[in-house]
Design a protein around this motif. Sequence first.
Motif, mmCIF file in Angstrom:
data_model
loop_
_atom_site.group_PDB
_atom_site.id
_atom_site.type_symbol
_atom_site.label_atom_id
_atom_site.label_comp_id
_atom_site.label_asym_id
_atom_site.label_seq_id
_atom_site.Cartn_x
_atom_site.Cartn_y
_atom_site.Cartn_z
ATOM 1 N N THR A 233 0.855 -1.184 0.000
ATOM 2 C CA THR A 233 0.000 0.000 0.000
ATOM 3 C C THR A 233 0.892 1.236 0.000
ATOM 4 O O THR A 233 1.574 1.518 0.983
ATOM 5 C CB THR A 233 -0.931 -0.011 1.236
ATOM 6 N N LEU A 234 0.884 1.923 -1.155
ATOM 7 C CA LEU A 234 1.831 3.024 -1.376
ATOM 8 C C LEU A 234 1.164 4.375 -1.170
ATOM 9 O O LEU A 234 0.028 4.589 -1.604
ATOM 10 C CB LEU A 234 2.342 2.941 -2.818
ATOM 11 N N ASN A 235 1.907 5.263 -0.525
ATOM 12 C CA ASN A 235 1.405 6.616 -0.332
ATOM 13 C C ASN A 235 2.598 7.561 -0.192
ATOM 14 O O ASN A 235 3.734 7.123 -0.365
ATOM 15 C CB ASN A 235 0.493 6.663 0.909
ATOM 16 N N GLY A 236 2.339 8.817 0.108
ATOM 17 C CA GLY A 236 3.460 9.745 0.225
ATOM 18 C C GLY A 236 2.952 11.136 0.525
ATOM 19 O O GLY A 236 1.744 11.365 0.606
ATOM 20 N N VAL A 237 3.884 12.066 0.693
ATOM 21 C CA VAL A 237 3.477 13.425 1.064
ATOM 22 C C VAL A 237 3.444 14.380 -0.130
ATOM 23 O O VAL A 237 3.021 15.523 0.008
ATOM 24 C CB VAL A 237 4.402 14.000 2.174
ATOM 25 N N SER A 238 3.882 13.910 -1.317
ATOM 26 C CA SER A 238 4.034 14.824 -2.457
ATOM 27 C C SER A 238 2.770 15.599 -2.795
ATOM 28 O O SER A 238 2.814 16.813 -2.968
ATOM 29 C CB SER A 238 4.461 14.052 -3.706
ATOM 30 N N LYS A 239 1.663 14.895 -2.939
ATOM 31 C CA LYS A 239 0.490 15.508 -3.580
ATOM 32 C C LYS A 239 -0.401 16.229 -2.565
ATOM 33 O O LYS A 239 -0.586 17.431 -2.664
ATOM 34 C CB LYS A 239 -0.304 14.445 -4.337
ATOM 35 N N ALA A 240 -0.942 15.513 -1.573
ATOM 36 C CA ALA A 240 -1.900 16.145 -0.665
ATOM 37 C C ALA A 240 -1.232 17.209 0.198
ATOM 38 O O ALA A 240 -1.865 18.187 0.582
ATOM 39 C CB ALA A 240 -2.562 15.100 0.218
ATOM 40 N N TYR A 241 0.043 17.006 0.535
ATOM 41 C CA TYR A 241 0.729 17.947 1.429
ATOM 42 C C TYR A 241 1.566 18.969 0.656
ATOM 43 O O TYR A 241 2.318 19.736 1.259
ATOM 44 C CB TYR A 241 1.612 17.164 2.415
ATOM 45 N N CYS A 242 1.467 18.922 -0.682
ATOM 46 C CA CYS A 242 2.191 19.892 -1.527
ATOM 47 C C CYS A 242 3.689 19.846 -1.220
ATOM 48 O O CYS A 242 4.316 20.870 -0.897
ATOM 49 C CB CYS A 242 1.663 21.317 -1.314
ATOM 50 N N MET A 243 4.257 18.654 -1.267
ATOM 51 C CA MET A 243 5.666 18.477 -0.885
ATOM 52 C C MET A 243 6.439 17.696 -1.945
ATOM 53 O O MET A 243 7.326 16.899 -1.613
ATOM 54 C CB MET A 243 5.739 17.747 0.472
ATOM 55 N N THR A 244 6.135 17.956 -3.222
ATOM 56 C CA THR A 244 6.787 17.157 -4.279
ATOM 57 C C THR A 244 8.317 17.232 -4.212
ATOM 58 O O THR A 244 8.994 16.243 -4.426
ATOM 59 C CB THR A 244 6.316 17.628 -5.671
ATOM 60 N N GLY A 245 8.841 18.432 -3.891
ATOM 61 C CA GLY A 245 10.298 18.592 -3.905
ATOM 62 C C GLY A 245 11.006 18.006 -2.690
ATOM 63 O O GLY A 245 12.232 17.897 -2.684
ATOM 64 N N TRP A 246 10.244 17.622 -1.672
ATOM 65 C CA TRP A 246 10.876 17.112 -0.445
ATOM 66 C C TRP A 246 11.301 15.658 -0.598
ATOM 67 O O TRP A 246 12.111 15.160 0.167
ATOM 68 C CB TRP A 246 9.914 17.223 0.741
ATOM 69 N N ARG A 247 10.717 14.980 -1.563
ATOM 70 C CA ARG A 247 11.031 13.598 -1.929
ATOM 71 C C ARG A 247 10.842 12.620 -0.764
ATOM 72 O O ARG A 247 11.812 12.066 -0.220
ATOM 73 C CB ARG A 247 12.457 13.470 -2.508
ATOM 74 N N LEU A 248 9.597 12.408 -0.426
ATOM 75 C CA LEU A 248 9.317 11.379 0.579
ATOM 76 C C LEU A 248 8.038 10.616 0.234
ATOM 77 O O LEU A 248 6.964 11.199 0.102
ATOM 78 C CB LEU A 248 9.208 11.985 1.989
ATOM 79 N N GLY A 249 8.217 9.303 0.043
ATOM 80 C CA GLY A 249 7.092 8.403 -0.172
ATOM 81 C C GLY A 249 7.225 7.240 0.788
ATOM 82 O O GLY A 249 8.313 6.997 1.339
ATOM 83 N N PHE A 250 6.113 6.535 1.017
ATOM 84 C CA PHE A 250 6.190 5.414 1.962
ATOM 85 C C PHE A 250 5.202 4.330 1.565
ATOM 86 O O PHE A 250 4.330 4.545 0.708
ATOM 87 C CB PHE A 250 5.933 5.892 3.396
ATOM 88 N N ALA A 251 5.379 3.158 2.174
ATOM 89 C CA ALA A 251 4.459 2.053 1.882
ATOM 90 C C ALA A 251 4.395 1.121 3.068
ATOM 91 O O ALA A 251 5.334 1.046 3.871
ATOM 92 C CB ALA A 251 4.932 1.294 0.646
ATOM 93 N N GLY A 252 3.254 0.406 3.156
ATOM 94 C CA GLY A 252 3.132 -0.688 4.103
ATOM 95 C C GLY A 252 3.032 -1.974 3.299
ATOM 96 O O GLY A 252 2.396 -1.996 2.238
ATOM 97 N N GLY A 253 3.707 -3.028 3.762
ATOM 98 C CA GLY A 253 3.655 -4.287 3.024
ATOM 99 C C GLY A 253 4.287 -5.412 3.814
ATOM 100 O O GLY A 253 4.759 -5.204 4.944
ATOM 101 N N PRO A 254 4.315 -6.617 3.224
ATOM 102 C CA PRO A 254 4.880 -7.763 3.926
ATOM 103 C C PRO A 254 6.354 -7.547 4.316
ATOM 104 O O PRO A 254 7.134 -7.024 3.510
ATOM 105 C CB PRO A 254 4.766 -8.909 2.916
ATOM 106 N N ALA A 255 6.728 -7.952 5.528
ATOM 107 C CA ALA A 255 8.068 -7.669 6.060
ATOM 108 C C ALA A 255 9.174 -8.173 5.130
ATOM 109 O O ALA A 255 10.198 -7.500 4.953
ATOM 110 C CB ALA A 255 8.203 -8.274 7.449
ATOM 111 N N GLU A 256 8.974 -9.337 4.514
ATOM 112 C CA GLU A 256 10.037 -9.894 3.676
ATOM 113 C C GLU A 256 10.299 -8.985 2.455
ATOM 114 O O GLU A 256 11.447 -8.729 2.083
ATOM 115 C CB GLU A 256 9.638 -11.301 3.210
ATOM 116 N N LEU A 257 9.210 -8.504 1.853
ATOM 117 C CA LEU A 257 9.345 -7.592 0.717
ATOM 118 C C LEU A 257 10.005 -6.281 1.167
ATOM 119 O O LEU A 257 10.916 -5.756 0.507
ATOM 120 C CB LEU A 257 7.971 -7.311 0.090
#
Length: 400
Positions: A233-257
């Motif tokens: 499940t991928l998300n990030g701060v670029s769009k809703a928080y108007c932070m495209t230049g800060w370069r931070l995205g995140f995800a939740g997923g299986p520990a092995e991956l």
Amino acid sequence: MSPLAKRLDRIQPSLSLAVTQRAAELKAAGADVIALALGEPDFDTPDHIKRAAIAAIERGETNYTPIHGTLELREAIAEKFKRDNDLVYKLDEIAVGCGGKQIIYNAFMASINPGDEVIVPAPYWLSYPDITLLAEGNPVIVPCPAETGFRLGPEALERAITPKTRWLVLNSPGNPTGAAYTRAELRALADVLLKHPQVQILSDDIYEHLVYDDFEFTTVAQVEPALFDRTLTLNGVSKAYCMTGWRLGFAGGPAELIQGMSKVQSQSTTHTSSISQAASVEALNGPHDFIAKHNRVFKERRDLVVEAINRAPGLECATPEGAFYVYPSCAGTLGKRTPDGKLIENDEDFVTYLLESHGVAAVQGTAYGLAPHFRISYATSTELLEEACSRILRACEGLS
Ligand SMILES: Cc1ncc(COP(=O)(O)O)c(C=O)c1O
């Protein structure tokens, strides 16, 4: 001999960036150009987020951090997933990278073997097939035309799955169309996916908060908990928080991956900036009221653009649920001629005519795998949008 690796022949540079660059060149040469090509909000990063970054610098938080970010950041992300999506991720099930794009890159690099297939519904964000190709996988493009609401249906998904399918990409609300999946639509896709345990799901929710008209956002692991263990499940701060230049995205997923992704990232960027991490903690934990304010403006602009486009002869535009894009069809302009006699044969000819003759930069649908369309980003000032819409109308009226 070329100094470049063969692998580069498999992929294309971003066309939306190319169009934006061409528009900037024309502008620099004195042309009056309105760029509707770039995928970022025109709002500034909110002040409380900027202040958190300045405070982090002043506290001396300028050193290396763990690969997937500080504990504080991962806790804020875990809390976000719980609060917004009903998803409970442990801290070792959370990845943080330099934008959502790097998260996808890490995930595909970590999990795709040569020849593995990635199902990408079209129209798509160009990076999905290109990152698949860089990882030596094969993108399997499934056309989802306007009649399907630009959404993948269960039958089309079933037909696309093979024993080699490794990933399905879902992007809701989507780039380039703004179309978003309802809970019922995700339920129908989940029923198909339950039958195919070899398929992992990349749910790109980067536009989650940008939905209008009371649309209720849901994500696939929330709709079907049995898919939780094979969904990133991928998300990030670029769009809703108007932070495209800060370069931070995140995800939740299986520990092995997540561990595999960590290995890839450890040999590229190590981690994203410690300052961006501190700013993102504030973004996720701090006040969110500015999002509703921005959304009221985005919705107004969406309605303005959809209404104007539908008045232009030869164009047709659906009203999308979210993001800040519309994806009109220009099928009705094909076969017509411009005032100086050029034939419009495809969507590329149409956007070239728009840019060269009327100073409006949009991106041809061919770039996103579904033609004849073009993408307009309405993340620009309302005045400029109004002017752009009158120019588009004039451009279409000028075709014969
Ligand atoms: C659908 C989609 N996913 C992911 C991203 C990645 O954004 P970022 O790398 O800025 O987090 C974008 C950016 O345009 C996007 O449109």
